[in-house]
Design a protein around this motif. Structure first.
Motif, PDB file in Angstrom:
ATOM      1  N   LEU A 195     -29.507   4.185 -23.822  1.00  0.00           N
ATOM      2  CA  LEU A 195     -29.782   2.744 -23.532  1.00  0.00           C
ATOM      3  C   LEU A 195     -30.689   2.885 -22.005  1.00  0.00           C
ATOM      4  CD1 LEU A 195     -26.563   0.874 -24.561  1.00  0.00           C
ATOM      5  CD2 LEU A 195     -28.858   1.124 -25.788  1.00  0.00           C
ATOM      6  N   ALA A 196     -30.366   3.624 -21.318  1.00  0.00           N
ATOM      7  CA  ALA A 196     -31.212   3.484 -19.970  1.00  0.00           C
ATOM      8  C   ALA A 196     -32.851   3.932 -20.279  1.00  0.00           C
ATOM      9  CB  ALA A 196     -30.776   4.737 -19.130  1.00  0.00           C
ATOM     10  N   ILE A 197     -33.316   4.700 -21.406  1.00  0.00           N
ATOM     11  CA  ILE A 197     -34.409   4.495 -21.771  1.00  0.00           C
ATOM     12  C   ILE A 197     -34.724   4.167 -23.008  1.00  0.00           C
ATOM     13  CG2 ILE A 197     -36.391   6.240 -22.070  1.00  0.00           C
ATOM     14  CD1 ILE A 197     -34.953   8.307 -20.184  1.00  0.00           C
ATOM     15  N   ASP A 198     -35.466   3.191 -22.882  1.00  0.00           N
ATOM     16  CA  ASP A 198     -35.735   2.459 -24.496  1.00  0.00           C
ATOM     17  C   ASP A 198     -36.684   3.194 -25.163  1.00  0.00           C
ATOM     18  OD1 ASP A 198     -35.473   0.255 -26.188  1.00  0.00           O
ATOM     19  OD2 ASP A 198     -37.361  -0.453 -25.403  1.00  0.00           O
ATOM     20  N   ARG A 199     -38.048   3.803 -24.472  1.00  0.00           N
ATOM     21  CA  ARG A 199     -38.897   4.327 -25.202  1.00  0.00           C
ATOM     22  C   ARG A 199     -39.492   5.409 -24.348  1.00  0.00           C
ATOM     23  NH1 ARG A 199     -41.536   4.331 -30.119  1.00  0.00           N
ATOM     24  NH2 ARG A 199     -43.347   5.430 -30.250  1.00  0.00           N
ATOM     25  N   LEU A 200     -39.702   6.602 -24.882  1.00  0.00           N
ATOM     26  CA  LEU A 200     -40.328   7.861 -23.985  1.00  0.00           C
ATOM     27  C   LEU A 200     -41.662   8.266 -24.695  1.00  0.00           C
ATOM     28  CD1 LEU A 200     -39.919  10.436 -22.200  1.00  0.00           C
ATOM     29  CD2 LEU A 200     -38.954  11.689 -24.254  1.00  0.00           C
ATOM     30  N   HIS A 201     -42.840   8.218 -23.607  1.00  0.00           N
ATOM     31  CA  HIS A 201     -44.058   8.632 -24.113  1.00  0.00           C
ATOM     32  C   HIS A 201     -44.113   9.880 -23.334  1.00  0.00           C
ATOM     33  CE1 HIS A 201     -44.586   4.399 -25.205  1.00  0.00           C
ATOM     34  NE2 HIS A 201     -44.267   3.935 -24.092  1.00  0.00           N
ATOM     35  N   ILE A 202     -44.871  10.915 -24.176  1.00  0.00           N
ATOM     36  CA  ILE A 202     -45.048  12.303 -23.616  1.00  0.00           C
ATOM     37  C   ILE A 202     -46.745  12.422 -23.826  1.00  0.00           C
ATOM     38  CG2 ILE A 202     -44.844  14.635 -23.943  1.00  0.00           C
ATOM     39  CD1 ILE A 202     -42.221  14.215 -25.069  1.00  0.00           C
ATOM     40  N   LEU A 203     -47.274  12.693 -22.502  1.00  0.00           N
ATOM     41  CA  LEU A 203     -48.781  12.730 -22.488  1.00  0.00           C
ATOM     42  C   LEU A 203     -49.314  14.061 -22.734  1.00  0.00           C
ATOM     43  CD1 LEU A 203     -48.005   9.757 -21.518  1.00  0.00           C
ATOM     44  CD2 LEU A 203     -50.443   9.990 -20.356  1.00  0.00           C
ATOM     45  N   GLY A 204     -48.744  14.827 -23.499  1.00  0.00           N
ATOM     46  CA  GLY A 204     -49.186  16.055 -24.113  1.00  0.00           C
ATOM     47  C   GLY A 204     -48.530  17.454 -23.278  1.00  0.00           C
ATOM     48  N   ASP A 205     -48.927  18.534 -23.833  1.00  0.00           N
ATOM     49  CA  ASP A 205     -48.544  19.693 -23.399  1.00  0.00           C
ATOM     50  C   ASP A 205     -47.091  20.067 -23.104  1.00  0.00           C
ATOM     51  OD1 ASP A 205     -51.086  20.536 -23.419  1.00  0.00           O
ATOM     52  OD2 ASP A 205     -51.426  20.658 -21.295  1.00  0.00           O
ATOM     53  N   ILE A 206     -46.331  20.092 -24.214  1.00  0.00           N
ATOM     54  CA  ILE A 206     -45.045  20.678 -24.181  1.00  0.00           C
ATOM     55  C   ILE A 206     -44.939  22.182 -24.196  1.00  0.00           C
ATOM     56  CG2 ILE A 206     -42.940  20.790 -25.856  1.00  0.00           C
ATOM     57  CD1 ILE A 206     -43.560  18.083 -26.917  1.00  0.00           C
ATOM     58  N   TYR A 207     -45.966  22.456 -24.909  1.00  0.00           N
ATOM     59  CA  TYR A 207     -46.126  24.283 -24.826  1.00  0.00           C
ATOM     60  C   TYR A 207     -46.301  24.944 -23.684  1.00  0.00           C
ATOM     61  CZ  TYR A 207     -44.662  23.932 -29.587  1.00  0.00           C
ATOM     62  OH  TYR A 207     -43.930  23.940 -31.005  1.00  0.00           O
ATOM     63  N   ASP A 208     -46.199  26.147 -23.674  1.00  0.00           N
ATOM     64  CA  ASP A 208     -46.728  27.346 -22.753  1.00  0.00           C
ATOM     65  C   ASP A 208     -46.188  27.228 -21.173  1.00  0.00           C
ATOM     66  OD1 ASP A 208     -48.295  28.559 -24.794  1.00  0.00           O
ATOM     67  OD2 ASP A 208     -49.883  27.266 -24.517  1.00  0.00           O
ATOM     68  N   ARG A 209     -46.311  28.367 -20.676  1.00  0.00           N
ATOM     69  CA  ARG A 209     -45.906  28.534 -19.157  1.00  0.00           C
ATOM     70  C   ARG A 209     -44.329  28.542 -19.051  1.00  0.00           C
ATOM     71  NH1 ARG A 209     -50.733  25.871 -18.528  1.00  0.00           N
ATOM     72  NH2 ARG A 209     -52.169  27.295 -17.393  1.00  0.00           N
ATOM     73  N   GLY A 210     -43.590  27.723 -19.327  1.00  0.00           N
ATOM     74  CA  GLY A 210     -42.380  27.715 -19.168  1.00  0.00           C
ATOM     75  C   GLY A 210     -41.651  28.604 -20.434  1.00  0.00           C
ATOM     76  N   PRO A 211     -40.171  28.733 -20.288  1.00  0.00           N
ATOM     77  CA  PRO A 211     -39.567  29.464 -21.204  1.00  0.00           C
ATOM     78  C   PRO A 211     -39.103  28.897 -22.564  1.00  0.00           C
ATOM     79  CG  PRO A 211     -38.154  29.145 -19.668  1.00  0.00           C
ATOM     80  CD  PRO A 211     -39.406  28.589 -19.272  1.00  0.00           C
ATOM     81  N   ALA A 212     -39.170  27.406 -22.667  1.00  0.00           N
ATOM     82  CA  ALA A 212     -38.062  26.915 -23.601  1.00  0.00           C
ATOM     83  C   ALA A 212     -38.827  25.585 -24.400  1.00  0.00           C
ATOM     84  CB  ALA A 212     -36.854  26.395 -23.149  1.00  0.00           C
TER      85      ALA A 212
END
Length: 662
Positions: A195-212
């Motif tokens: 309930l603390a976050i109603d909506r999450l917007h991700i502006l790209g680049d989930i992939y690469d560099r980090g391990p997971a």
């Protein structure tokens, strides 16, 4: 009945008849109108904006758990004057990591029953606070079935009411007696997080560099409300899944460059053994010094033998990449990327590469698989290796599931609550006007139309009902989206991978940014883009990621007089030295915009054992002149539309055009 009454048109009447199945009586329709009008007057839900997560799973997960520090602030507001700092930290940690924290508490707490009573009261108080901006119906839908009734009862009862104190105490006693107190605490902690976050917007680049990256997408599979505007690194993996060999080689190369094989091998079951075998045989006498992996992306200490193997694999796939890319560039002259076929420009005897008429010294000319007469042709061994890698990527069910998740929740851009969201850029001409870019069939588009048709092209690569020609072009186009000079996801002069690996002169390594990045601090240009996307509200913004903000050097992420916000602060450890921070979260709630700047997250273990949290600094970006309500949002527009049709349904009931069913 008066003859001049306006009977609904046939198509509208059909819609009202469908609506009547949900609201079969005047009473049902009236009740829903009252409910929707009440919702319009609730405070606006909290939106979180994140960009360029780059596989930093632990940091990303923690930011979601603590709502970018919002939960900690609420705990301090509610209990800051009542309990000690250590107890505040423990309570926050319990909300973030309830399962692990409970195990620790039960090892040290002498009177566990008393602890249960105090803690459950505190958690209910916090849950009541974070749920106050939602309807009871929405809160109820967020509750786990096994504790839904109990949580609802506790949320709407106050233990300071003498008549109800015994009731609340009895409920908690019963949970303790039935050994369900732990499960209840875990359940209500997760409700608070949700309930603390109603909506999450991700502006790209989930992939690469980090391990997971795969773990991030596993988490998002079950997340309640989110969307993504695809980034160039996401597009690279989407292209690999679709069978674009240039994307496949880039994905493998970047994974090796950052010694990040976990996502490939454990996450998606990509078999790298054929590459390792080929590399050890082909490059066994090559020191591969330029291909030593970077280990600042979260990878642990690697032994010398592993580093050597990764370096050989890294060089092997890089050489194949340049050849495969050259084949696509030759196939698509309209991309105007012929200058990127740099193996054509190498004088292998002199050890130089000619660019723009000038010779540049090569760091090395050890290319055992490159035929100087036909430098872009794969050897038989390289062809066989690519077939195996191609098969491994295209049959990976886990990868396919995650790409389908990106397709179902994503697009090239989004307009929400007067905010235009996209990952990188809108291509511009030198004068700041929108630039036309050629897509399938030679058709050219700019601005919103370019974004829209690019998105359709991306989806066409995965649709069997697309024409074979379109699917073929769409698969190829993933490479252009990754590194093409007019790509909305890249927008630079070049991707200087070849130069960084092989040329001594650092001047050749420079990648010159496109006009969007040069002009994004110009309010007039930003207004022109917003107009082109039909974002008309006076209080409107563009929100981007893609290019890291050098906050440590004093760069301001807020540009164009507050109309553009760049929120790539470098979540991944690979960027921390460059940005000086560890990521941004942009928060938009009923009071306005707040930019939260994060310091590096140590580890989940530290957070649980020592109560450490991400240290964050909040900057007020923009305060609203009034507390924003649901009525001020896109949801408010939708609700007003629903109310209007419900009123028409009432009208139809009352004048007999539609019969009540009750």
């Amino acid at each position: 009945m008066k003859k001049n009454l306006n009977q609904p048109q046939e198509n509208e009447l059909q819609y009202l008849q469908l609506l009547s199945k949900t609201f079969p009586t005047i009473a049902d329709a009236s009740t829903e109108i009252i409910n929707l009008q009440a919702i319009l007057n609730l405070p606006k839900g909290t939106e979180h904006f994140l960009a360029d997560i780059h596989g930093a799973y632990e940091s990303f997960q923690h930011v979601l758990k603590n709502a970018s520090g919002n939960i900690k602030r609420k705990v301090n507001e509610l209990f800051g004057n009542q309990i000690r700092d250590t107890e505040l930290r423990d309570l926050c940690t319990l909300i973030y990591y309830p399962e692990q924290k409970l195990e620790m508490v039960k090892l040290v707490e002498e009177d566990i029953n008393d602890w249960y009573h105090i803690t459950i009261h505190q958690l209910v108080t916090i849950c009541r606070d974070v749920s106050s901006k939602y309807t009871r119906s929405k809160v109820r839908k967020s509750l786990p079935k096994e504790f839904s009734y109990i949580i609802q009862e506790l949320l709407h009862e106050h233990s300071d009411d003498i008549d109800k104190a015994g009731y609340v105490t009895a409920v908690i006693d019963s949970m303790i007696e039935t050994d369900s107190a732990d499960d209840f605490i875990i359940a209500i902690a997760h409700v608070i997080q949700r309930l603390a976050i109603d909506r999450l917007h991700i502006l790209g680049d989930i992939y690469d560099r980090g391990p997971a990256a795969h773990k991030i997408l596993n988490l998002l599979t079950h997340y309640h409300n989110w969307d993504i505007q695809w980034g160039n690194h996401d597009m690279l993996w989407m292209g690999a899944c679709a069978g674009n060999d240039a994307c496949i080689t880039n994905v493998v190369r970047i994974s090796l460059r950052y010694a990040n094989l976990t996502t490939l091998e454990e996450g998606y079951g990509i078999n790298l053994l054929p590459l390792a075998t080929f590399a050890m045989e082909t490059y066994k006498d090559d020191p591969c010094l330029e291909f030593i992996p970077k280990t600042s992306g979260g990878t642990g200490v690697l032994d010398e033998k592993t580093v050597r193997l990764i370096a050989m694999m890294h060089k092997a796939i890089s050489i194949i990449q340049f050849k495969v890319e050259a084949a696509l560039i030759k196939k698509h002259p309209e991309w105007k990327m012929k200058d990127r076929m740099l193996f054509n420009n190498v004088d292998y005897d002199k050890g130089v590469c000619t660019i723009g008429g000038k010779e540049y010294a090569m760091k090395s000319c050890l290319f055992p698989t490159v035929d100087p007469k036909h430098p872009n042709v794969l050897t038989k061994e390289e062809e066989e290796l690519m077939k195996k890698l191609h098969h491994s990527f295209t049959v990976s069910e886990k990868l396919r599931n995650h790409i389908e998740l990106l397709l179902s929740h994503g697009c090239m851009y989004n307009i929400t609550n007067n905010n235009l969201l996209f990952h990188a850029s809108v291509p511009l001409n030198d004068d700041g006007s929108l630039k036309e870019v050629e897509l399938f069939g030679g058709k050219k588009y700019s601005g919103r139309e370019l974004m829209h048709h690019t998105g359709l092209l991306v989806r066409a690569a995965f649709q069997n009902d697309s024409s074979e020609a379109m699917r073929d072009f769409a698969r190829d186009y993933f490479m252009y989206l990754w590194c093409g000079p007019d790509s909305t996801l890249f927008d630079k002069s070049k991707m200087a991978t070849f130069e960084r690996y092989f040329l001594e002169d650092a001047e050749t390594h420079k990648e010159y940014k496109g006009n969007y990045f040069k002009m994004r601090d110009n309010e007039e240009v930003v207004d022109r883009i917003l107009d082109a996307f039909e974002v008309r509200h006076p209080n409107r913004h563009i929100i981007n990621g893609h290019v890291p903000v050098h906050a440590g050097s004093g760069e301001n992420p807020i540009k164009a007089n507050g109309k553009l916000m760049v929120i790539d602060g470098g979540f991944s450890k690979a960027y921390h030295k460059e940005t000086g921070i560890a990521g941004y979260t942009l928060i938009y709630h009923s009071r306005g915009f707040f930019l939260v700047q994060h310091e590096p997250f140590t580890s989940e273990e530290d957070a649980i054992k020592r109560g450490t949290d991400i240290k964050s600094f909040t900057k007020i970006v923009e305060m609203s002149s009034h507390r924003m309500l649901v009525a001020d949002t896109d949801i408010g527009d939708d609700l007003r539309g629903q109310i209007e049709y419900l009123k028409k349904l009432l009208y139809a009931y009352r004048y007999g055009w539609i019969k009540e069913r009750g």
